[in-house]
Design a protein around this motif. Structure first.
Motif, mmCIF file in Angstrom:
data_model
loop_
_atom_site.group_PDB
_atom_site.id
_atom_site.type_symbol
_atom_site.label_atom_id
_atom_site.label_comp_id
_atom_site.label_asym_id
_atom_site.label_seq_id
_atom_site.Cartn_x
_atom_site.Cartn_y
_atom_site.Cartn_z
ATOM 1 N N ILE A 39 47.025 -8.080 52.940
ATOM 2 C CA ILE A 39 45.685 -7.663 52.507
ATOM 3 C C ILE A 39 45.345 -6.300 53.088
ATOM 4 C CG2 ILE A 39 43.221 -8.169 52.744
ATOM 5 C CD1 ILE A 39 43.930 -11.145 52.566
ATOM 6 N N PRO A 69 39.080 -10.849 56.232
ATOM 7 C CA PRO A 69 39.810 -11.025 54.972
ATOM 8 C C PRO A 69 39.900 -12.484 54.544
ATOM 9 C CG PRO A 69 41.346 -10.688 56.772
ATOM 10 C CD PRO A 69 39.969 -10.509 57.359
ATOM 11 N N LYS A 70 40.307 -12.688 53.318
ATOM 12 C CA LYS A 70 40.492 -14.044 52.813
ATOM 13 C C LYS A 70 41.553 -14.770 53.638
ATOM 14 C CE LYS A 70 37.599 -13.513 49.407
ATOM 15 N NZ LYS A 70 36.289 -14.205 49.408
ATOM 16 N N TRP A 126 42.424 -14.888 47.880
ATOM 17 C CA TRP A 126 42.663 -13.437 47.771
ATOM 18 C C TRP A 126 43.021 -13.053 46.345
ATOM 19 C CZ3 TRP A 126 47.639 -10.617 47.785
ATOM 20 C CH2 TRP A 126 47.456 -9.230 47.857
ATOM 21 N N GLN A 130 39.992 -12.897 44.223
ATOM 22 C CA GLN A 130 39.241 -11.680 44.518
ATOM 23 C C GLN A 130 39.866 -10.466 43.833
ATOM 24 O OE1 GLN A 130 39.663 -9.787 48.463
ATOM 25 N NE2 GLN A 130 37.437 -9.883 48.634
#
Length: 364
Positions: free
Chosen positions: A172, A251-252, A258, A261
């Motif tokens: 990420i 973050p996820k 993720w 998103q």
């Protein structure tokens, strides 16, 4: 031989992009030169973010900056977001509230909510961040505001993710790093094409001169990148990437979250200006082709020539992208740049295919 020539051409295209990225990665962050303490409005749109607001708003209110207000927008939340916002407003006169209720025309539309928040703002200069973001220092506002001038009405900042353990966290952060290197580099050469709502600033004049978000109000996301794509140009855009100006988000935690998103985010790219879509598309395709052709060429061509081309390309990647990683304080990603790049390219390909069959969900 055709395969070899094609592989060489792809490597050269990658090289051209790395040189473009060096316009940012080889630069030096400007130091604060705040001759004036412009009054500024910090605008945050929150949907079901009660806990994040409790954690992050104090860091914004503790900024060492003499003249600012905070506009907290409750975007039709179903948790305690409104109560939290009202509690902050009761304790601090700098906090002002906007409460949005669902309606048929603009149900759950972040851009509509942001527009009402912008209209509520007293000051011409506005800083935007998200409820799950926290400034990296108490100098965040001072750094961002210092870049405003009569000419510079749009400021692009860096919205980082917190460093945690695990491959997903690094992936990420690598994707965020690559996105930032690209939008900073393009802006450096006079072609700003996007920014991130986690750390973005512009004036109300720029907002109203461009009719706000009207041209893309019905697009699920893009309150940040589509606005920058439409309103930014070579003369009105400045960059702020001093370490003290970063914001940090959590973050996820899972790949599925993720991916959802990123599916939302990627849908905005088709609305970019044609020249931006072309340049970004060529970079993605050339990167994908590099890895595909590297594998095929090893099988059918002289492996020593192919290895030399791969080493040449990856060396340039480490020189130019590595410099950008150090500039944005993502040094721990350096040992695995090629691995993250390959994985990210495959993930993006999966997302493109998935989005072609079904639409991602709207703003949460």
């Amino acid at each position: 031989m055709l395969l070899l020539y094609l592989f060489i051409a792809v490597v050269l295209v990658n090289t051209a992009y790395f040189i473009l990225f060096s316009k940012f990665s080889m630069s030096i962050p400007s130091q604060i030169d705040a001759k004036e303490n412009f009054p500024v409005s910090v605008i945050i749109c929150a949907k079901n973010e009660a806990e994040n607001l409790k954690m992050n708003i104090p860091a914004i209110l503790n900024q060492e900056y003499p003249n600012f207000e905070v506009i907290l927008i409750n975007d039709a939340s179903i948790d305690d977001t409104q109560d939290v916002i009202e509690a902050f407003a009761a304790r601090d006169p700098r906090v002002h509230t906007v409460n949005i209720e669902n309606n048929e025309a603009f149900w759950s539309n972040k851009k509509y909510s942001l527009t009402l928040g912008i209209k509520r703002a007293v000051n011409q200069r506005m800083i935007f961040t998200d409820a799950d973001c926290q400034p990296g220092s108490d100098q965040w506002l001072r750094h961002m505001v210092a870049h405003f001038s009569e000419e510079k009405q749009l400021i692009l900042g860096y919205g980082a993710y917190r460093k945690e353990s695990g491959f997903l966290n690094k992936l990420i952060r690598f994707e965020t790093l690559m996105t930032a290197i690209q939008y900073f580099a393009y802006a450096k050469v006079g072609m700003p094409y996007m920014g991130v709502g986690r750390n973005l600033a512009y004036t109300s004049k720029l907002f109203y001169d461009n009719r706000g978000f009207m041209s893309h109000m019905r697009v699920a996301s893009g309150d940040d990148d589509l606005f920058v794509n439409e309103a930014g140009n070579a003369t009105n855009t400045a960059l702020c990437y001093n370490e003290d100006s970063f914001t940090y988000s959590t973050p996820k935690k899972t790949f599925s979250d993720w991916i959802r998103q990123k599916r939302r985010h990627i849908t905005t790219a088709k609305h970019y200006k044609p020249k931006h879509k072309t340049l970004l598309g060529i970079y993605y395709v050339s990167t994908l082709l590099f890895w595909l052709l590297a594998i095929v060429s090893f099988v059918f061509l002289d492996w020593k020539i192919i290895l030399a081309l791969i080493i040449f390309r990856i060396t340039l990647q480490y020189i130019f992208l590595g410099k950008g990683a150090k500039l944005l304080k993502e040094n721990d990603l350096l040992p695995f740049l090629p691995v993250f790049e390959l994985f990210l390219v495959l993930v993006q390909l999966t997302i493109f295919i998935s989005n072609s069959f079904s639409k991602p969900k709207r703003w949460k």
